[in-house]
Design a protein around this motif. Sequence first.
Motif: not given
Length: 164
Positions: A12-17, A27-33, A35-36, A120-122
């Motif tokens: 995303t423009p904000l890093g990775y989800l 199950v999860s959607c989390l921001f990170s700098d 990518a897993y 988050c976001l969702i």
Amino acid sequence: MLANFYTSHYHTPLGYLNLTATDTHLVSCLFSDIAYPATPEQPAVLEQTIAQLREYFAGTRRHFELPLQPKGTEFQQKVWMQLRAIPFGKTCSYMDVARIVSGEKAIRAVGAANGKNPLCLIVPCHRVIGSDGSLTGYAGGLWRKEWLLQHEGIRQPARQLTFF
């Protein structure tokens, strides 16, 4: 029977989800700098999630329609359900959520549940602000919260002063 878990990510423009899903639910959607790694197999729910995230960041989606299965306590589930009721382009305070979910005395517990939101976001925890309009906390970072609220037209970007 144990569920299979799959991972993916969306830039995303904000890093990775970073995304985690079962065969049928997000199950999860989390921001990170960072990518897993993505699993080789991608269930349809992850493909739908990425498509809807693309639409959200392009400005054409205002509400996510995905099967969700966040893990949390009964109280956390109630808070997260209430967060899903906050419409795009609107905010509410932690006190507003506390009054609906359990009463004013639960404001700190609502804040804690908000901070533990695994989607988050969702589940739009970024739309919860302080009673005085301040941004207060956000697990993904206040700069992301501010960006998301600007993206949704809730907050205006700070204007730079000009001297000439």
